[in-house]
Scaffold this motif. Structure first.
Motif, PDB file in Angstrom:
ATOM      1  N   VAL A   1      53.307  48.194  45.265  1.00 28.96           N
ATOM      2  CA  VAL A   1      52.482  47.662  44.180  1.00 28.96           C
ATOM      3  C   VAL A   1      52.302  46.165  44.405  1.00 28.96           C
ATOM      4  O   VAL A   1      53.266  45.459  44.686  1.00 28.96           O
ATOM      5  N   GLY A   2      51.080  45.720  44.290  1.00 23.65           N
ATOM      6  CA  GLY A   2      50.798  44.300  44.514  1.00 23.65           C
ATOM      7  C   GLY A   2      50.065  43.674  43.350  1.00 23.65           C
ATOM      8  O   GLY A   2      49.458  44.366  42.532  1.00 23.65           O
ATOM      9  N   TRP A   3      50.160  42.352  43.269  1.00 31.60           N
ATOM     10  CA  TRP A   3      49.404  41.580  42.282  1.00 31.60           C
ATOM     11  C   TRP A   3      48.416  40.680  43.009  1.00 31.60           C
ATOM     12  O   TRP A   3      48.771  40.029  44.008  1.00 31.60           O
ATOM     13  N   PHE A   4      47.198  40.646  42.501  1.00 38.66           N
ATOM     14  CA  PHE A   4      46.134  39.823  43.043  1.00 38.66           C
ATOM     15  C   PHE A   4      45.471  39.082  41.881  1.00 38.66           C
ATOM     16  O   PHE A   4      45.676  39.426  40.720  1.00 38.66           O
ATOM     17  N   ARG A   5      44.653  38.098  42.213  1.00 36.17           N
ATOM     18  CA  ARG A   5      43.895  37.427  41.162  1.00 36.17           C
ATOM     19  C   ARG A   5      42.545  36.984  41.697  1.00 36.17           C
ATOM     20  O   ARG A   5      42.379  36.791  42.900  1.00 36.17           O
ATOM     21  N   GLN A   6      41.604  36.832  40.783  1.00 34.41           N
ATOM     22  CA  GLN A   6      40.276  36.346  41.137  1.00 34.41           C
ATOM     23  C   GLN A   6      39.839  35.311  40.118  1.00 34.41           C
ATOM     24  O   GLN A   6      39.647  35.638  38.939  1.00 34.41           O
ATOM     25  N   ALA A   7      39.698  34.087  40.588  1.00 31.44           N
ATOM     26  CA  ALA A   7      39.233  32.992  39.735  1.00 31.44           C
ATOM     27  C   ALA A   7      37.710  32.982  39.725  1.00 31.44           C
ATOM     28  O   ALA A   7      37.071  33.488  40.652  1.00 31.44           O
ATOM     29  N   PRO A   8      37.102  32.393  38.710  1.00 34.15           N
ATOM     30  CA  PRO A   8      35.632  32.343  38.633  1.00 34.15           C
ATOM     31  C   PRO A   8      35.043  31.706  39.878  1.00 34.15           C
ATOM     32  O   PRO A   8      35.458  30.628  40.305  1.00 34.15           O
ATOM     33  N   GLY A   9      34.091  32.401  40.480  1.00 30.65           N
ATOM     34  CA  GLY A   9      33.398  31.864  41.641  1.00 30.65           C
ATOM     35  C   GLY A   9      34.185  31.912  42.931  1.00 30.65           C
ATOM     36  O   GLY A   9      33.740  31.373  43.954  1.00 30.65           O
ATOM     37  N   LYS A  10      35.359  32.562  42.925  1.00 31.45           N
ATOM     38  CA  LYS A  10      36.195  32.619  44.122  1.00 31.45           C
ATOM     39  C   LYS A  10      36.478  34.054  44.512  1.00 31.45           C
ATOM     40  O   LYS A  10      36.321  34.973  43.728  1.00 31.45           O
TER      41      LYS A  10
ATOM     42  N   TYR B   1      43.785  38.747  36.637  1.00 28.53           N
ATOM     43  CA  TYR B   1      44.902  39.207  37.457  1.00 28.53           C
ATOM     44  C   TYR B   1      44.878  40.732  37.521  1.00 28.53           C
ATOM     45  O   TYR B   1      44.775  41.403  36.489  1.00 28.53           O
ATOM     46  N   TYR B   2      44.978  41.241  38.730  1.00 30.38           N
ATOM     47  CA  TYR B   2      44.912  42.677  38.979  1.00 30.38           C
ATOM     48  C   TYR B   2      46.202  43.178  39.618  1.00 30.38           C
ATOM     49  O   TYR B   2      46.792  42.483  40.446  1.00 30.38           O
ATOM     50  N   CYS B   3      46.602  44.369  39.259  1.00 31.95           N
ATOM     51  CA  CYS B   3      47.641  45.021  40.050  1.00 31.95           C
ATOM     52  C   CYS B   3      46.987  46.156  40.831  1.00 31.95           C
ATOM     53  O   CYS B   3      45.941  46.680  40.448  1.00 31.95           O
ATOM     54  N   ALA B   4      47.607  46.484  41.946  1.00 33.71           N
ATOM     55  CA  ALA B   4      47.059  47.488  42.842  1.00 33.71           C
ATOM     56  C   ALA B   4      48.199  48.267  43.490  1.00 33.71           C
ATOM     57  O   ALA B   4      49.319  47.764  43.598  1.00 33.71           O
ATOM     58  N   ALA B   5      47.906  49.475  43.911  1.00 36.47           N
ATOM     59  CA  ALA B   5      48.912  50.325  44.559  1.00 36.47           C
ATOM     60  C   ALA B   5      48.437  50.746  45.936  1.00 36.47           C
ATOM     61  O   ALA B   5      47.238  50.936  46.161  1.00 36.47           O
TER      62      ALA B   5
END
Length: 126
Positions: A34-43, A94-98
């Motif tokens: 399981v991982g955590w990711f993130r996406q900021a505006p415009g990135k 912030y997203y989690c993923a498997a």
């Protein structure tokens, strides 16, 4: 198919802390990684940390080490991300993923994760 649901996002002042939770479920067994990711505006989306659900071995991308801590509670099918000393530039979804077991490594990549949650918004004010 793994179902993931994030929670715990919100607004915090600069310097504050927040803990995000990712509840995951699968018909047969827990997802290996399981991982955590993130996406900021415009990135572009970027990785933060990943954890091997069975061994609890954790991996962090270099720039994320120190202020972020990933952990899991297998009995509750939850993977958490503790965040401290937050900065305005940490504002993102912030997203989690498997993913499979080999998704968990020191250079974990977004492409290796096959199931994603809807994301939770974190806003850090200056």
């Amino acid at each position: 198919q793994v179902h993931l649901e994030e929670s715990g996002g919100g607004s915090v002042p600069s310097g504050g802390s927040l803990t995000l939770s990712c509840r995951y479920s699968q018909y047969a067994t827990s997802p290996p990684c399981v991982g955590w990711f993130r996406q900021a505006p415009g990135k572009e989306r970027e990785g933060i940390a990943a954890i091997d659900v069975n061994s609890a071995g954790s991996y962090y991308l270099d720039q994320m080490y120190g202020r972020f801590t990933i952990s899991r509670v297998n009995a509750k099918n939850i993977a958490s991300l503790q965040m401290k000393s937050l900065k305005p530039e940490d504002t993102a979804i912030y997203y989690c993923a498997a993913g499979p077991w080999n998704a968990c490594n020191s250079d974990f990549r977004e492409a290796d994760f096959t199931s994603w949650g809807q994301g939770t918004q974190v806003t850090v004010s200056s």
